[in-house]
Design an enzyme around this catalytic site. Structure first.
Site, PDB file in Angstrom:
ATOM      1  N   GLY A 121       0.290   1.082   8.165  1.00  0.00           N
ATOM      2  CA  GLY A 121      -0.358   1.310   9.511  1.00  0.00           C
ATOM      3  C   GLY A 121       0.122   2.359  10.177  1.00  0.00           C
ATOM      4  O   GLY A 121      -0.659   2.862  11.574  1.00  0.00           O
ATOM      5  N   CYS A 236       1.324  11.019  -1.097  1.00  0.00           N
ATOM      6  CA  CYS A 236       1.960  12.067  -1.339  1.00  0.00           C
ATOM      7  C   CYS A 236       2.623  12.503  -2.502  1.00  0.00           C
ATOM      8  O   CYS A 236       4.289  12.333  -2.831  1.00  0.00           O
ATOM      9  CB  CYS A 236       2.521  11.704   0.215  1.00  0.00           C
ATOM     10  SG  CYS A 236       3.702   9.612  -0.529  1.00  0.00           S
TER      11      CYS A 236
HETATM   12  C1  LIG Z   1       0.194   5.194   0.462  1.00  0.00           C
HETATM   13  S1  LIG Z   1       0.349   3.459   1.212  1.00  0.00           S
HETATM   14  C2  LIG Z   1       0.028   3.222   2.328  1.00  0.00           C
HETATM   15  C3  LIG Z   1       0.253   3.905   3.725  1.00  0.00           C
HETATM   16  C4  LIG Z   1      -0.157   4.280   4.925  1.00  0.00           C
HETATM   17  N1  LIG Z   1      -1.801   4.607   5.352  1.00  0.00           N
HETATM   18  C5  LIG Z   1       0.146   4.899   5.886  1.00  0.00           C
HETATM   19  O1  LIG Z   1       0.070   5.570   6.435  1.00  0.00           O
HETATM   20  O2  LIG Z   1       0.932   4.258   7.134  1.00  0.00           O
HETATM   21  C6  LIG Z   1      -0.519   2.796  -0.701  1.00  0.00           C
HETATM   22  C7  LIG Z   1      -0.994   1.421  -0.112  1.00  0.00           C
HETATM   23  O3  LIG Z   1      -1.472   0.918  -0.601  1.00  0.00           O
HETATM   24  C8  LIG Z   1      -1.119  -0.564  -1.063  1.00  0.00           C
HETATM   25  N2  LIG Z   1      -2.188  -0.686  -2.043  1.00  0.00           N
HETATM   26  C9  LIG Z   1      -1.435  -0.761  -3.619  1.00  0.00           C
HETATM   27  N3  LIG Z   1      -3.456  -1.239  -4.514  1.00  0.00           N
HETATM   28  C10 LIG Z   1      -3.840  -1.373  -3.324  1.00  0.00           C
HETATM   29  C11 LIG Z   1      -5.483  -1.961  -3.911  1.00  0.00           C
HETATM   30  N4  LIG Z   1      -6.047  -1.606  -5.136  1.00  0.00           N
HETATM   31  N5  LIG Z   1      -6.661  -2.355  -2.825  1.00  0.00           N
HETATM   32  C12 LIG Z   1      -6.120  -1.903  -1.269  1.00  0.00           C
HETATM   33  N6  LIG Z   1      -4.468  -1.460  -1.031  1.00  0.00           N
HETATM   34  C13 LIG Z   1      -3.711  -1.295  -1.941  1.00  0.00           C
HETATM   35  C14 LIG Z   1      -0.011  -0.607  -1.646  1.00  0.00           C
HETATM   36  O4  LIG Z   1      -0.151  -2.554  -0.841  1.00  0.00           O
HETATM   37  C15 LIG Z   1       0.455   0.159   0.083  1.00  0.00           C
HETATM   38  O5  LIG Z   1       0.640  -0.525   0.844  1.00  0.00           O
END
Ligand SMILES: C[S@@+](CC[C@H](N)C(=O)[O-])C[C@H]1O[C@@H](n2cnc3c(N)ncnc32)[C@H](O)[C@@H]1O
Lengths: 307, 141
Positions: A121, A236
């Site tokens: 988040g 990233c």
């Molecule tokens: C890079 S992180 C996001 C970081 C967040 N946007 C932040 O700024 O704190 C990627 C996220 O994508 C989620 N994720 C992975 N596959 C997904 C999917 N098919 N649908 C939705 N979320 C997914 C993971 O659980 C993870 O929390």
């Protein structure tokens, strides 16, 4: 510090040595400590107040030139301040603040926003602050355990305009969002400095798997935008398979418009035009890369997509 | 329900209903009331909406989350504490109330005009209602 650099696999070095302007500066930056950063949470406090308090603590903090609410500090105890406890500040990597920053003007007008991969988040709560807690943010994530952290950060920052959904984004029901943020799951090569080494998961095979997931996610995210809507796709990581190649896939599948990105005061770099035999569409030129040694940050990639 | 909650925050803390104007209140299971966006989406059903503002039951119990967010608008039932006590309170420890105009019940605990969260005042003691996960050992305040 040099131990971290030698912890970087040979395949990794070979992949990127030819892509980056100054490989020596790049690899040595990856082995150095990254400055801590935070942003002022304007839902609960203001820059002036936080700066005054931190000066009172004797902290040296420096505002970044490209985002008024963001500061860097060498101070190890930022996490033990009253302002961290109350959620007046939020500790967040600088590059992670970029997607909401490039959407700032649009967010101020937006009625509904989807953060497709939102946990824990950082960007969703930053968007809530930019929106002044107005409108609606749907913060979605597939992982229930990561949603707990998202919920925690939502409460802490006071991001009341947010609802949380727990779906694989690919199964998200049809909707028209003004703005979609797709901060995709990625190999996170750009966070090597923070995590002090590359993830054990790292392999070219893993990158390929992520790439195919990201391609499905980006098309889905585009379909969830309203006509006239906007999306930012971000990762990233440095891997072209997860960046240019993913956006290229979108422009092949959908009538997506790639918009220019400008962050005055922050050095952005051009994307690749080709990678291992794949030549990308002209449109891809508007994507941006962030190399760690240019701004002393983590690595990042972004595309701003219009519909 | 909505009226009751708005009434409660105004009566107990002097927080005006206008502070909730851009939000909607949502009732969830076990008497929980959330402050969330004005409108939400019908599908998929969210796992949570907005932030937990209060628990209702025999009495209304405000959360630290909502008091931290709106506490600057409060005018009464505020217990202002010293630096030493703020350290304790953030760590989840109970405090001696000292001189205060607040009446017994839930209070806003505040340090140098910064709302810290919810306390429960009874018999001269303020119990820290800071949830375990949110407690912090403060070094700078
Ligand atoms: C890079 S992180 C996001 C970081 C967040 N946007 C932040 O700024 O704190 C990627 C996220 O994508 C989620 N994720 C992975 N596959 C997904 C999917 N098919 N649908 C939705 N979320 C997914 C993971 O659980 C993870 O929390």
């Amino acid at each position: 510090m040099s131990t971290m650099v030698t912890g970087i696999p040979k395949v990794f070095r070979q992949r990127y040595a030819s892509l980056v302007d100054d490989p020596e500066a790049f690899f040595s930056c990856l082995g150095s400590m990254q400055p801590r950063s935070f942003r002022v949470n304007t839902l609960k406090s203001g820059r002036k107040h936080v700066v005054e308090r931190f000066e009172g603590y004797g902290f040296e903090i420096k505002q970044v030139p490209w985002y008024r609410d963001a500061f860097v500090s060498a101070e190890p105890d930022v996490g033990s301040t009253l302002e961290h406890f109350t959620g007046e500040i939020y500790m967040q990597e600088l590059v992670s603040m970029l997607p909401p920053v490039v959407l700032r003007k649009d967010l101020m007008k937006a009625k509904n926003v989807l953060d497709g991969c939102a946990a824990p988040g950082s960007k969703a709560t930053q968007m809530a602050a930019i929106m002044g807690n107005m409108g609606l943010i749907v913060a979605n994530d597939v992982s229930y355990s990561r949603i707990k952290a998202l919920k925690f950060n939502q409460e802490k920052t006071g991001a009341a305009n947010m609802v949380i959904t727990n779906l694989d984004l690919r199964n998200f029901p049809q909707h028209n969002f003004d703005i979609v943020l797709l901060d995709a799951p990625c190999s996170a090569e750009g966070t090597i400095r923070k995590s002090c080494g590359i993830s054990e998961m790292w392999s070219e095979r893993h990158i390929k798997k992520l790439s195919s997931l990201q391609k499905q996610l980006i098309v889905k995210a585009f379909d969830l935008m309203s006509p006239g809507g906007l999306m930012v796709y971000s990762t990233c990581t440095f891997a072209p398979e997860e960046n240019e190649s993913v956006v290229n896939h979108l422009v092949e599948k959908r009538p997506a418009r790639l918009e220019e990105i400008d962050v005055p005061g922050f050095r952005l770099s051009d994307p690749l035009q080709e990678w291992r035999g794949e030549t990308f569409s002209e449109k891809i030129k508007n994507c941006i890369r962030v190399w760690p040694h240019h701004n002393n940050t983590g690595g990042f990639f972004m595309a701003r997509v219009g519909k | 329900m909505k009226k009751e909650i708005l009434h409660y925050f105004r009566e107990r803390f002097g927080i005006p209903p206008s502070c909730f104007q851009t939000f909607s209140l949502y009732a969830a299971s076990r008497g929980r009331i959330y402050v969330g966006p004005e409108t939400t989406i019908p599908r998929p059903e969210p796992v949570s909406v907005g932030i937990l503002a209060a628990r209702t039951g025999n009495a209304i119990k405000p959360t630290t989350a909502i008091l931290q967010l709106l506490g600057r608008h409060a005018t009464r039932n505020i217990v202002r504490i010293s630096r030493k006590d703020a350290e304790k309170f953030a760590g989840g420890q109970d405090l001696k109330a000292g001189e205060t105009e607040a009446t017994e019940g839930y209070v806003l605990v505040s340090y140098q005009d910064t709302p810290l969260g919810c306390g429960f005042l009874k018999g001269g003691t303020v119990r820290s209602m800071i949830p375990k996960a949110k407690r912090l050992q403060l070094k700078f305040l």
